[in-house]
Motif scaffolding. Structure first.
Motif, PDB file in Angstrom:
ATOM      1  N   ILE A  64      40.227  50.856  36.779  1.00 16.56           N
ATOM      2  CA  ILE A  64      40.332  51.885  37.822  1.00 16.56           C
ATOM      3  C   ILE A  64      39.479  51.519  39.029  1.00 16.56           C
ATOM      4  O   ILE A  64      39.894  51.654  40.179  1.00 16.56           O
ATOM      5  N   MET A  65      38.272  51.025  38.781  1.00 20.51           N
ATOM      6  CA  MET A  65      37.344  50.721  39.863  1.00 20.51           C
ATOM      7  C   MET A  65      37.655  49.392  40.561  1.00 20.51           C
ATOM      8  O   MET A  65      37.329  49.208  41.740  1.00 20.51           O
ATOM      9  N   TYR A  66      38.279  48.472  39.817  1.00 17.67           N
ATOM     10  CA  TYR A  66      38.574  47.145  40.381  1.00 17.67           C
ATOM     11  C   TYR A  66      40.052  46.812  40.158  1.00 17.67           C
ATOM     12  O   TYR A  66      40.394  45.916  39.369  1.00 17.67           O
ATOM     13  N   PRO A  67      40.954  47.524  40.844  1.00 14.89           N
ATOM     14  CA  PRO A  67      42.396  47.294  40.637  1.00 14.89           C
ATOM     15  C   PRO A  67      42.821  45.920  41.164  1.00 14.89           C
ATOM     16  O   PRO A  67      42.199  45.367  42.071  1.00 14.89           O
ATOM     17  N   TYR A  68      43.860  45.407  40.581  1.00 13.09           N
ATOM     18  CA  TYR A  68      44.382  44.097  40.968  1.00 13.09           C
ATOM     19  C   TYR A  68      44.835  44.127  42.431  1.00 13.09           C
ATOM     20  O   TYR A  68      45.542  45.036  42.866  1.00 13.09           O
ATOM     21  N   GLY A  69      44.407  43.129  43.173  1.00  9.53           N
ATOM     22  CA  GLY A  69      44.776  43.048  44.582  1.00  9.53           C
ATOM     23  C   GLY A  69      43.790  43.715  45.517  1.00  9.53           C
ATOM     24  O   GLY A  69      43.873  43.535  46.736  1.00  9.53           O
ATOM     25  N   ASP A  70      42.854  44.493  44.965  1.00  8.82           N
ATOM     26  CA  ASP A  70      41.870  45.180  45.808  1.00  8.82           C
ATOM     27  C   ASP A  70      40.555  45.271  45.047  1.00  8.82           C
ATOM     28  O   ASP A  70      40.100  46.345  44.667  1.00  8.82           O
ATOM     29  N   ARG A  71      39.950  44.122  44.848  1.00  5.58           N
ATOM     30  CA  ARG A  71      38.727  44.084  44.060  1.00  5.58           C
ATOM     31  C   ARG A  71      37.716  43.112  44.660  1.00  5.58           C
ATOM     32  O   ARG A  71      38.077  42.140  45.309  1.00  5.58           O
ATOM     33  N   ASP A  72      36.449  43.429  44.420  1.00  7.34           N
ATOM     34  CA  ASP A  72      35.348  42.562  44.808  1.00  7.34           C
ATOM     35  C   ASP A  72      35.016  41.698  43.602  1.00  7.34           C
ATOM     36  O   ASP A  72      34.492  42.190  42.593  1.00  7.34           O
ATOM     37  N   SER A  73      35.328  40.424  43.687  1.00  8.96           N
ATOM     38  CA  SER A  73      35.174  39.522  42.545  1.00  8.96           C
ATOM     39  C   SER A  73      33.725  39.455  42.067  1.00  8.96           C
ATOM     40  O   SER A  73      33.461  39.385  40.858  1.00  8.96           O
ATOM     41  N   ARG A  74      32.776  39.485  42.990  1.00  8.63           N
ATOM     42  CA  ARG A  74      31.370  39.394  42.602  1.00  8.63           C
ATOM     43  C   ARG A  74      30.940  40.624  41.818  1.00  8.63           C
ATOM     44  O   ARG A  74      30.296  40.513  40.772  1.00  8.63           O
ATOM     45  N   LYS A  75      31.315  41.815  42.304  1.00  2.95           N
ATOM     46  CA  LYS A  75      30.940  43.052  41.603  1.00  2.95           C
ATOM     47  C   LYS A  75      31.660  43.157  40.261  1.00  2.95           C
ATOM     48  O   LYS A  75      31.091  43.642  39.268  1.00  2.95           O
ATOM     49  N   LEU A  76      32.924  42.700  40.214  1.00  2.00           N
ATOM     50  CA  LEU A  76      33.658  42.707  38.945  1.00  2.00           C
ATOM     51  C   LEU A  76      32.961  41.816  37.927  1.00  2.00           C
ATOM     52  O   LEU A  76      32.796  42.198  36.756  1.00  2.00           O
ATOM     53  N   LYS A  77      32.531  40.651  38.372  1.00  2.00           N
ATOM     54  CA  LYS A  77      31.839  39.726  37.473  1.00  2.00           C
ATOM     55  C   LYS A  77      30.549  40.353  36.943  1.00  2.00           C
ATOM     56  O   LYS A  77      30.257  40.272  35.741  1.00  2.00           O
ATOM     57  N   GLU A  78      29.796  41.013  37.810  1.00  2.00           N
ATOM     58  CA  GLU A  78      28.546  41.656  37.395  1.00  2.00           C
ATOM     59  C   GLU A  78      28.815  42.761  36.373  1.00  2.00           C
ATOM     60  O   GLU A  78      28.070  42.923  35.409  1.00  2.00           O
ATOM     61  N   GLU A  79      29.902  43.512  36.586  1.00  2.00           N
ATOM     62  CA  GLU A  79      30.238  44.603  35.670  1.00  2.00           C
ATOM     63  C   GLU A  79      30.640  44.073  34.296  1.00  2.00           C
ATOM     64  O   GLU A  79      30.218  44.609  33.261  1.00  2.00           O
ATOM     65  N   ILE A  80      31.451  43.028  34.271  1.00  2.00           N
ATOM     66  CA  ILE A  80      31.876  42.439  32.996  1.00  2.00           C
ATOM     67  C   ILE A  80      30.676  41.873  32.248  1.00  2.00           C
ATOM     68  O   ILE A  80      30.519  42.081  31.028  1.00  2.00           O
ATOM     69  N   PHE A  81      29.786  41.185  32.951  1.00  2.00           N
ATOM     70  CA  PHE A  81      28.598  40.635  32.305  1.00  2.00           C
ATOM     71  C   PHE A  81      27.695  41.758  31.778  1.00  2.00           C
ATOM     72  O   PHE A  81      27.082  41.625  30.713  1.00  2.00           O
ATOM     73  N   ALA A  82      27.621  42.856  32.528  1.00  2.00           N
ATOM     74  CA  ALA A  82      26.819  44.003  32.077  1.00  2.00           C
ATOM     75  C   ALA A  82      27.408  44.588  30.790  1.00  2.00           C
ATOM     76  O   ALA A  82      26.666  44.980  29.876  1.00  2.00           O
ATOM     77  N   CYS A  83      28.735  44.659  30.711  1.00  2.00           N
ATOM     78  CA  CYS A  83      29.395  45.170  29.493  1.00  2.00           C
ATOM     79  C   CYS A  83      29.142  44.249  28.308  1.00  2.00           C
ATOM     80  O   CYS A  83      28.921  44.716  27.178  1.00  2.00           O
ATOM     81  N   ILE A  84      29.165  42.942  28.548  1.00  2.00           N
ATOM     82  CA  ILE A  84      28.906  41.982  27.471  1.00  2.00           C
ATOM     83  C   ILE A  84      27.472  42.125  26.968  1.00  2.00           C
ATOM     84  O   ILE A  84      27.219  42.114  25.760  1.00  2.00           O
TER      85      ILE A  84
END
Length: 375
Positions: free
Chosen positions: A211-231
């Motif tokens: 929801i926060m990082y939909p395909y086509g309209d996302r900040d790759s750096r923030k998405l990466k930080e969020e995924i790493f935080a979840c891991i």
């Protein structure tokens, strides 16, 4: 100290009162000393008694309960710093979740606090009810018996005034033993329940990614930080559960073996007791065992299921639209979730409802064999 975390507050308060957590004073040594002396008199009684089968089963049940109580007390004292560290871990994780100000997570925390408080009070109530059963059992007997079969070498415990003094001692020590035994179980179950909340919070966070990082309209750096935080959060949950296992896995194995045998014996005892009052008291013993085991196995099974559900939540991030390095991280996360961290029995087998069902089936099988042999 933990007033806001009702999930564990009551249990910690009781254990702290008896100086088994956070404080060490004379109360701790009184508890350990009296309980150890009581177990010694029980063991001496069991080795020298001429009671019938009913008395042997009843006193074996009580002896196992007291040994289990002492094991819990010794574990709390021997691993005191590790228990405190685990509780501190829960406290920090609790306030981290609370400070997110997320409506869904706040509802989870409110619900788990309410259920944990109710469970702690309910377990203590049933424990006190069983303690009352111990005290009333001698009154229902046609001859002089004590709440617990115990004997001091050189004394006749059934003679006046020894009988009256020994009965009073038993009635005084029983609530103390209950307050050493019940809060420990409720505390561990509370820790497991919070593990379930952490798994659900991780699932919620993962589902928010799409929801926060939909395909086509996302900040790759923030998405990466969020995924790493979840891991990292998934790994913290695994470490949290490993911490619980290190402290509890062997005592859970002891309880399984002891309570399986006792449950079988108590079921058999239902066939041979005489009198309604004795029948009711035996039923109270059985209910206490089942209540203690079922609460643990139910929430341990739920924790395992919620760990498995993390894989589904990770898939819902629409990981297949990510860059290749992030896809690999999500896949590894899903693979780890499909090998769920669980509460273990003797570091061998996960505690599940299936195991609880196997326990009941095995117990009933041995019960029917005893019934045929005795009948």
């Amino acid at each position: 100290m933990f007033e806001d975390i009702q999930l564990i507050y009551m249990n910690i308060r009781i254990l702290r009162f008896w100086a088994l957590l956070y404080e060490k004073n004379i109360k701790c040594y009184i508890c350990i000393g009296l309980a150890s002396f009581h177990i010694f008199t029980q063991m001496f009684y069991m080795m020298s008694t001429n009671e019938g089968l009913i008395g042997i089963i009843r006193n074996s049940y009580m002896l196992v309960l007291w040994i289990n109580t002492m094991l819990r007390a010794y574990l709390l004292l021997a691993d005191h710093d590790r228990y405190v560290a685990l509780i501190q871990n829960l406290k920090e994780a609790y306030y981290d979740l609370l400070n997110l100000n997320d409506t869904y997570i706040t509802r989870l925390l409110t619900k788990v606090n309410r259920v944990g408080q109710l469970m702690a009070r309910g377990n203590l109530f049933f424990g006190m009810l069983t303690s009352l059963g111990f005290g009333l059992y001698p009154l229902a007997s046609s001859e002089r018996v004590l709440p617990f079969g115990s004997r001091i070498p050189g004394l006749n415990e059934y003679e006046t005034p020894y009988y009256e003094l020994w009965y009073v001692f038993h009635m005084l020590i029983t609530p103390m033993g209950c307050c050493m035994y019940i809060p420990y179980t409720s505390l561990i179950v509370g820790l497991i329940m919070f593990g379930i909340v952490r798994c659900k919070a991780l699932q919620h966070r993962l589902r928010q990614v799409a929801i926060m990082y939909p395909y086509g309209d996302r900040d790759s750096r923030k998405l990466k930080e969020e995924i790493f935080a979840c891991i990292r959060y998934q790994q913290s949950i695994i470490d949290y559960m490993d911490h619980i296992n290190e402290l509890t896995t062997m005592i859970f194995l002891f309880e399984l073996m002891a309570f399986s045998a006792l449950l079988c014996a108590l079921l058999f005892m239902l066939l041979i007791v005489s009198g309604t009052s004795q029948l009711i008291i035996v039923c109270m013993y059985i209910n206490m065992i089942l209540a203690q085991i079922l609460a643990l196995y139910w929430y341990a099974n739920e924790l395992r299921e919620q760990n498995l559900a993390v894989a589904t939540a990770a898939y819902d991030t629409e990981w297949y639209t990510f860059e290749v390095p992030l896809r690999k991280n999500i896949i590894f996360m899903m693979m780890r979730a499909q090998r769920p961290a669980s509460i273990l029995l003797g570091n061998i087998r996960p505690i599940t409802l299936e195991l609880f069902q196997n326990l009941l089936n095995t117990t009933y099988t041995f019960f029917t064999v005893l019934k045929r042999v005795y009948g």
